[in-house]
Design a protein around this motif. Sequence first.
Motif, mmCIF file in Angstrom:
data_model
loop_
_atom_site.group_PDB
_atom_site.id
_atom_site.type_symbol
_atom_site.label_atom_id
_atom_site.label_comp_id
_atom_site.label_asym_id
_atom_site.label_seq_id
_atom_site.Cartn_x
_atom_site.Cartn_y
_atom_site.Cartn_z
ATOM 1 N N PHE A 21 0.825 -1.200 0.000
ATOM 2 C CA PHE A 21 0.000 0.000 0.000
ATOM 3 C C PHE A 21 0.863 1.257 0.000
ATOM 4 C CE2 PHE A 21 -2.014 3.358 2.582
ATOM 5 C CZ PHE A 21 -3.061 3.688 1.737
ATOM 6 N N MET A 22 1.896 1.288 0.869
ATOM 7 C CA MET A 22 2.760 2.465 0.930
ATOM 8 C C MET A 22 3.568 2.636 -0.351
ATOM 9 S SD MET A 22 2.207 4.282 3.522
ATOM 10 C CE MET A 22 3.550 5.385 3.119
ATOM 11 N N ARG A 23 4.007 1.529 -0.949
ATOM 12 C CA ARG A 23 4.732 1.639 -2.215
ATOM 13 C C ARG A 23 3.852 2.319 -3.263
ATOM 14 N NH1 ARG A 23 6.390 -3.730 -0.879
ATOM 15 N NH2 ARG A 23 5.022 -4.671 -2.447
ATOM 16 N N LYS A 24 2.592 1.940 -3.274
ATOM 17 C CA LYS A 24 1.641 2.520 -4.232
ATOM 18 C C LYS A 24 1.400 3.996 -3.937
ATOM 19 C CE LYS A 24 -3.039 1.726 -6.098
ATOM 20 N NZ LYS A 24 -3.637 3.035 -5.785
ATOM 21 N N VAL A 25 1.170 4.339 -2.658
ATOM 22 C CA VAL A 25 0.868 5.718 -2.277
ATOM 23 C C VAL A 25 2.056 6.632 -2.568
ATOM 24 C CG1 VAL A 25 0.445 7.255 -0.310
ATOM 25 C CG2 VAL A 25 -0.854 5.135 -0.549
ATOM 26 N N SER A 27 4.575 6.163 -4.625
ATOM 27 C CA SER A 27 4.807 6.250 -6.073
ATOM 28 C C SER A 27 3.829 7.217 -6.725
ATOM 29 C CB SER A 27 4.682 4.868 -6.713
ATOM 30 O OG SER A 27 5.660 3.988 -6.219
ATOM 31 N N GLU A 28 2.564 7.127 -6.342
ATOM 32 C CA GLU A 28 1.552 8.010 -6.930
ATOM 33 C C GLU A 28 1.812 9.473 -6.568
ATOM 34 O OE1 GLU A 28 -2.152 6.392 -5.614
ATOM 35 O OE2 GLU A 28 -2.224 4.863 -7.199
ATOM 36 N N MET A 29 2.238 9.717 -5.339
ATOM 37 C CA MET A 29 2.547 11.088 -4.935
ATOM 38 C C MET A 29 3.694 11.647 -5.777
ATOM 39 S SD MET A 29 2.096 11.469 -0.803
ATOM 40 C CE MET A 29 3.177 10.131 -0.313
ATOM 41 N N LEU A 30 4.750 10.869 -5.928
ATOM 42 C CA LEU A 30 5.920 11.343 -6.665
ATOM 43 C C LEU A 30 5.609 11.569 -8.135
ATOM 44 C CD1 LEU A 30 8.719 9.133 -5.080
ATOM 45 C CD2 LEU A 30 8.406 11.594 -4.783
ATOM 46 N N GLU A 31 4.830 10.708 -8.715
ATOM 47 C CA GLU A 31 4.583 10.802 -10.145
ATOM 48 C C GLU A 31 3.599 11.910 -10.519
ATOM 49 O OE1 GLU A 31 3.754 6.709 -11.290
ATOM 50 O OE2 GLU A 31 5.852 6.534 -11.951
ATOM 51 N N GLU A 32 3.073 12.593 -9.511
ATOM 52 C CA GLU A 32 2.278 13.789 -9.809
ATOM 53 C C GLU A 32 3.177 14.941 -10.247
ATOM 54 O OE1 GLU A 32 -0.898 15.111 -7.373
ATOM 55 O OE2 GLU A 32 -1.423 13.094 -6.689
ATOM 56 N N ALA A 33 4.478 14.815 -9.953
ATOM 57 C CA ALA A 33 5.446 15.824 -10.397
ATOM 58 C C ALA A 33 5.944 15.449 -11.794
ATOM 59 C CB ALA A 33 6.619 15.892 -9.420
ATOM 60 N N ASP A 34 5.917 16.404 -12.717
ATOM 61 C CA ASP A 34 6.305 16.129 -14.098
ATOM 62 C C ASP A 34 7.779 15.744 -14.232
ATOM 63 O OD1 ASP A 34 3.735 16.720 -14.895
ATOM 64 O OD2 ASP A 34 4.193 18.823 -15.386
ATOM 65 N N ASP A 35 8.601 16.178 -13.295
ATOM 66 C CA ASP A 35 10.046 15.953 -13.409
ATOM 67 C C ASP A 35 10.523 14.742 -12.610
ATOM 68 O OD1 ASP A 35 9.373 17.268 -11.060
ATOM 69 O OD2 ASP A 35 11.288 18.316 -10.908
ATOM 70 N N ILE A 39 10.965 4.556 -11.238
ATOM 71 C CA ILE A 39 11.431 3.533 -12.186
ATOM 72 C C ILE A 39 11.205 2.113 -11.676
ATOM 73 C CG2 ILE A 39 13.112 5.038 -13.291
ATOM 74 C CD1 ILE A 39 15.267 3.576 -11.572
ATOM 75 N N ASP A 40 11.040 1.972 -10.340
ATOM 76 C CA ASP A 40 10.804 0.635 -9.797
ATOM 77 C C ASP A 40 10.419 0.745 -8.337
ATOM 78 O OD1 ASP A 40 10.595 -2.125 -9.769
ATOM 79 O OD2 ASP A 40 12.549 -2.452 -10.698
ATOM 80 N N LYS A 41 9.975 -0.385 -7.789
ATOM 81 C CA LYS A 41 9.622 -0.478 -6.369
ATOM 82 C C LYS A 41 10.290 -1.721 -5.807
ATOM 83 C CE LYS A 41 4.976 1.275 -7.479
ATOM 84 N NZ LYS A 41 5.001 0.972 -8.911
#
Length: 368
Positions: A21-25, A27-35, A39-41
Motif C-alpha cells: 500500500f505504501m509503495r503505491k501511495v 509512487s503516486e505522490m511522486l509521479e504527480e510531479a512532471d520531473d 522507475i521501480d519499487k
Amino acid sequence: MASQLGISRPIKVLVVDDSAFMRKVVSEMLEEADDIEVIDKARNGIDALRKIETDEPDVITLDVEMPKMDGLEFLQKLPELIGKNIPVIMLSSLTTKQSKTTIKALELGAIDFVAKPSGSISLDIDQVKQELIEKVRIAAGAKSKLAKISKTFSRTLKPVKKRVISTKKITAKPSISTRATGLTKLVVIGSSTGGPRALKEVVTLLPEDLDAAVLIVQHMPPGFTTSLAQRLDKLSDIRVKEAAEGDRLEKGLALLAPGDYHMTIENGQVKLNQNPKVHNVRPAVDVTMESIAYDYNSNTVGVILTGMGKDGAEGMKLIRDNGGKTIGQDEETCVVYGMPKVAYEIGGVEVVKPIDRIAEEIVRMVNS
C-alpha cells in the motif's frame, strides 16, 4: 525543475517499502510531479540492492523498518556492495523507536527524511506529497557531491576519535547541576538539510571543558529533535539535551531547540514560543541568533551549517556586526550549500571551514 538541478531528464526514483500500500501511495505522490519518474519499487533492502544493479536511480525513498534487510542495514550495504553513492530519503512514522532509527540513518548518510503522518495518510497527503517531492528534488541535486562528502564523513561511521584536545582529563560527564554556572561565551549553531550528520561531526568533537554554552537549531519536527539530542549526548563529551522552558545557559552544555518551537534567550534562560514561522520554519535559526547577538556581542560564536534557504544568514550578520565571530561550512562538504552561501554573500561569515575542521575552529574562537 529537474533542469534547474542540472538534470536534463526526469529524476529516476526507486521506492523501497515493505508495505504494498505504501509503495503505491508514495509512487503516486511522486509521479504527480512532471520531473519525477518512479522507475521501480522494492519490498526490502535486499530487493532494492538487486534492482539498483539493473537500473541505477537518482534518488531512493527508503522505509525505516523492513524484514530481511531494514533501512539502516541497507544504507551500510549500499556503498559496500554496490559501490555507489545514491541519495536516500527516509520515510519514518512519528514513533520514538522510528525517530531514533531515523537519526541513525541520517548519520549513515541519508540526505533527509519525511515524517509519515499519524493515523490515516490521507489526512495530510497534500502536505506529505509536497514535502516529499521537494526533498527528492533537493536530493537529486546533491547526488554529484555525495562521493566527496562521504569520504569526508567516512570516519564518523566508526567510534568517534577526538581530535580537539581538552585541557582537562575527561572522566564521566557531570550532571548539569554540578557544572560551573559562570558564563561569558556562547556558541550558536544552525543547520537544516544534512544537518544531523554535520552536527555529529561538530558536536562530538567539542571538549567537555569548553568555555562556552552551546545552542543548536536544527530544522526538524517534534519528536525527532528529542532523539537527535539524546544521540548527540550519547556520543559527545559535552552534555546535550533538548531545550526546555527555563533551562539556563551553562558551560559545556548544548541545548537543542525542540521541534515546532522557536528558541530565544532572555537573562541567560531559554524561552520557547510558537510564534509564526520564520522562513517557513519553526524553530528558526535567525530567531535564536537575533535574541542573543546584542547581549553577548563579542563573546558570541555563530556557526551556520548545511541547509536549503537563507535561515540564519541575517542572524550570522547580526552576530558579526556586534563583534562576534562567525564560521560557515564550505560548499564542498555541504549536502545543500544554501544557508551558508547566503550568510557568506551578505557578509555574515568571517571564516569558511570544511565540516571536519569546524569544531577546532569553534574552540579556537572561544579561547581567543
